[in-house]
Design a protein around this motif. Structure first.
Motif, PDB file in Angstrom:
ATOM      1  N   MET A   1       0.864  -1.190   0.000  1.00  0.00           N
ATOM      2  CA  MET A   1       0.000   0.000   0.000  1.00  0.00           C
ATOM      3  C   MET A   1       0.898   1.236   0.000  1.00  0.00           C
ATOM      4  SD  MET A   1      -2.636   0.639   3.097  1.00  0.00           S
ATOM      5  CE  MET A   1      -3.813   1.939   3.099  1.00  0.00           C
ATOM      6  N   LYS A   2       0.420   2.316  -0.617  1.00  0.00           N
ATOM      7  CA  LYS A   2       1.203   3.548  -0.610  1.00  0.00           C
ATOM      8  C   LYS A   2       1.347   4.052   0.828  1.00  0.00           C
ATOM      9  CE  LYS A   2       0.546   6.815  -3.608  1.00  0.00           C
ATOM     10  NZ  LYS A   2      -0.147   7.817  -4.446  1.00  0.00           N
ATOM     11  N   PHE A   3       2.565   4.465   1.179  1.00  0.00           N
ATOM     12  CA  PHE A   3       2.805   4.978   2.520  1.00  0.00           C
ATOM     13  C   PHE A   3       1.982   6.236   2.775  1.00  0.00           C
ATOM     14  CE2 PHE A   3       5.034   7.270   5.828  1.00  0.00           C
ATOM     15  CZ  PHE A   3       5.279   6.270   6.755  1.00  0.00           C
ATOM     16  N   SER A   4       1.889   7.085   1.752  1.00  0.00           N
ATOM     17  CA  SER A   4       1.128   8.330   1.918  1.00  0.00           C
ATOM     18  C   SER A   4      -0.328   8.037   2.255  1.00  0.00           C
ATOM     19  CB  SER A   4       1.223   9.190   0.661  1.00  0.00           C
ATOM     20  OG  SER A   4       0.684   8.520  -0.447  1.00  0.00           O
ATOM     21  N   THR A   5      -0.895   7.000   1.652  1.00  0.00           N
ATOM     22  CA  THR A   5      -2.272   6.632   1.951  1.00  0.00           C
ATOM     23  C   THR A   5      -2.412   6.241   3.414  1.00  0.00           C
ATOM     24  OG1 THR A   5      -2.600   5.887  -0.310  1.00  0.00           O
ATOM     25  CG2 THR A   5      -4.134   5.039   1.333  1.00  0.00           C
ATOM     26  N   TRP A   6      -1.467   5.452   3.878  1.00  0.00           N
ATOM     27  CA  TRP A   6      -1.508   4.983   5.262  1.00  0.00           C
ATOM     28  C   TRP A   6      -1.389   6.145   6.255  1.00  0.00           C
ATOM     29  CZ3 TRP A   6       2.780   3.620   8.867  1.00  0.00           C
ATOM     30  CH2 TRP A   6       2.338   2.853   9.940  1.00  0.00           C
ATOM     31  N   ILE A   7      -0.445   7.030   6.026  1.00  0.00           N
ATOM     32  CA  ILE A   7      -0.217   8.112   6.985  1.00  0.00           C
ATOM     33  C   ILE A   7      -1.350   9.143   6.921  1.00  0.00           C
ATOM     34  CG2 ILE A   7       1.249   9.603   5.547  1.00  0.00           C
ATOM     35  CD1 ILE A   7       3.039   9.925   8.080  1.00  0.00           C
ATOM     36  N   TYR A   8      -1.880   9.411   5.720  1.00  0.00           N
ATOM     37  CA  TYR A   8      -3.029  10.321   5.612  1.00  0.00           C
ATOM     38  C   TYR A   8      -4.260   9.722   6.286  1.00  0.00           C
ATOM     39  CZ  TYR A   8      -1.207  14.032   2.607  1.00  0.00           C
ATOM     40  OH  TYR A   8      -0.525  15.099   2.126  1.00  0.00           O
ATOM     41  N   ARG A   9      -4.422   8.414   6.181  1.00  0.00           N
ATOM     42  CA  ARG A   9      -5.567   7.763   6.828  1.00  0.00           C
ATOM     43  C   ARG A   9      -5.498   7.957   8.334  1.00  0.00           C
ATOM     44  NH1 ARG A   9      -6.659   1.647   5.562  1.00  0.00           N
ATOM     45  NH2 ARG A   9      -7.275   2.608   3.601  1.00  0.00           N
ATOM     46  N   ILE A  10      -4.324   7.761   8.894  1.00  0.00           N
ATOM     47  CA  ILE A  10      -4.156   7.937  10.339  1.00  0.00           C
ATOM     48  C   ILE A  10      -4.459   9.377  10.736  1.00  0.00           C
ATOM     49  CG2 ILE A  10      -2.441   7.956  12.201  1.00  0.00           C
ATOM     50  CD1 ILE A  10      -1.098   5.552  10.721  1.00  0.00           C
ATOM     51  N   ALA A  11      -3.885  10.330  10.011  1.00  0.00           N
ATOM     52  CA  ALA A  11      -4.088  11.747  10.343  1.00  0.00           C
ATOM     53  C   ALA A  11      -5.548  12.155  10.169  1.00  0.00           C
ATOM     54  CB  ALA A  11      -3.187  12.619   9.479  1.00  0.00           C
ATOM     55  N   THR A  12      -6.174  11.699   9.106  1.00  0.00           N
ATOM     56  CA  THR A  12      -7.571  12.047   8.864  1.00  0.00           C
ATOM     57  C   THR A  12      -8.468  11.494   9.960  1.00  0.00           C
ATOM     58  OG1 THR A  12      -7.171  12.071   6.489  1.00  0.00           O
ATOM     59  CG2 THR A  12      -9.462  11.899   7.194  1.00  0.00           C
ATOM     60  N   ASN A  13      -8.237  10.268  10.353  1.00  0.00           N
ATOM     61  CA  ASN A  13      -9.039   9.677  11.417  1.00  0.00           C
ATOM     62  C   ASN A  13      -8.861  10.425  12.743  1.00  0.00           C
ATOM     63  OD1 ASN A  13     -10.234   7.765   9.785  1.00  0.00           O
ATOM     64  ND2 ASN A  13      -8.697   6.214  10.192  1.00  0.00           N
ATOM     65  N   LEU A  14      -7.636  10.869  13.012  1.00  0.00           N
ATOM     66  CA  LEU A  14      -7.408  11.649  14.229  1.00  0.00           C
ATOM     67  C   LEU A  14      -8.157  12.987  14.163  1.00  0.00           C
ATOM     68  CD1 LEU A  14      -3.608  10.931  14.814  1.00  0.00           C
ATOM     69  CD2 LEU A  14      -5.496  10.264  16.306  1.00  0.00           C
ATOM     70  N   CYS A  15      -8.176  13.604  12.982  1.00  0.00           N
ATOM     71  CA  CYS A  15      -8.930  14.862  12.816  1.00  0.00           C
ATOM     72  C   CYS A  15     -10.426  14.624  13.018  1.00  0.00           C
ATOM     73  CB  CYS A  15      -8.693  15.454  11.427  1.00  0.00           C
ATOM     74  SG  CYS A  15      -7.062  16.172  11.203  1.00  0.00           S
ATOM     75  N   ILE A  16     -10.933  13.567  12.427  1.00  0.00           N
ATOM     76  CA  ILE A  16     -12.360  13.264  12.562  1.00  0.00           C
ATOM     77  C   ILE A  16     -12.708  13.022  14.030  1.00  0.00           C
ATOM     78  CG2 ILE A  16     -14.136  11.542  12.016  1.00  0.00           C
ATOM     79  CD1 ILE A  16     -12.807  11.350   9.203  1.00  0.00           C
ATOM     80  N   ASP A  17     -11.845  12.300  14.738  1.00  0.00           N
ATOM     81  CA  ASP A  17     -12.084  12.083  16.169  1.00  0.00           C
ATOM     82  C   ASP A  17     -12.156  13.405  16.922  1.00  0.00           C
ATOM     83  OD1 ASP A  17     -12.101   9.364  15.786  1.00  0.00           O
ATOM     84  OD2 ASP A  17     -10.063   9.047  16.551  1.00  0.00           O
ATOM     85  N   ARG A  18     -11.246  14.320  16.599  1.00  0.00           N
ATOM     86  CA  ARG A  18     -11.250  15.623  17.281  1.00  0.00           C
ATOM     87  C   ARG A  18     -12.501  16.425  16.939  1.00  0.00           C
ATOM     88  NH1 ARG A  18      -6.700  17.873  19.741  1.00  0.00           N
ATOM     89  NH2 ARG A  18      -5.033  16.346  19.913  1.00  0.00           N
TER      90      ARG A  18
END
Length: 188
Positions: free
Chosen positions: A67-84
């Protein structure tokens, strides 16, 4: 052939601190801008970036290098934003209208450097209106709109980041645009 990020992730997993530092250098600004555009708060955006790198570091063994690394790291960051966004409590912001001065926000209270008061007021007012409209987007539309229009990710990449089909991404982009159009059509 593995991407640079995948090779760096493998080296970091083996304890190479410089490799992880390179990953941080590659993504910290991109993640900050994405988080800031979702949260409109510098401190929260910085916290999301820091939390993202902590999660990446602690879960390097879980990274699937197919999997693309950028996809993985953006997914983590996006989920953290959504949680906030879901946990967000009302906060005082410079974007908020002042209680003491009707029609003015916090930015209007800060002295300007070289802009005229009129241009500053117009700019501030327009930004405030757009930010308010974006802030009212439900989290599921907001994340898609930020990734699409501010991070300029393709529909396919957004689908990978948010782990959803491209058709769902298209629907959410369409609904997000409609939501903003209706919110802004009589205000701008």
């Amino acid at each position: 052939m593995k991407s640079v990020e995948a090779r760096l992730a493998q080296l970091a997993l083996k304890g190479d601190q410089r490799a992880f530092s390179e990953i941080v250098d590659m993504y910290q600004d991109k993640l900050y801008h994405m988080a800031y555009r979702m949260l409109y708060n510098r401190q929260e955006a910085e916290d999301v970036v820091q939390d993202t790198f902590l999660r990446v570091y602690n879960n390097l063994e879980r990274y699937d290098d197919t999997m693309k690394f950028s996809t993985w790291i953006y997914r983590i960051a996006t989920n953290l934003c959504i949680d906030r966004l879901r946990k967000r409590k009302p906060v005082y912001s410079l974007d908020a209208e002042s209680n003491d001065h009707e029609g003015l926000d916090g930015y209007a209270m800060i002295p300007s450097d070289d802009r005229t008061p009129e241009s500053e007021l117009l700019l501030s007012d327009t930004q405030r209106i757009i930010h308010q409209a974006i802030d009212t987007l439900p989290a599921k539309y907001k994340s898609v709109m930020v990734l699409r229009y501010l991070q300029e990710l393709s529909l396919q990449e957004i689908g990978e980041v948010l782990d959803m089909p491209v058709t769902t991404v298209k629907t959410r982009v369409h609904r997000g645009r409609e939501f903003l159009r209706k919110k802004l059509e009589h205000k701008l």
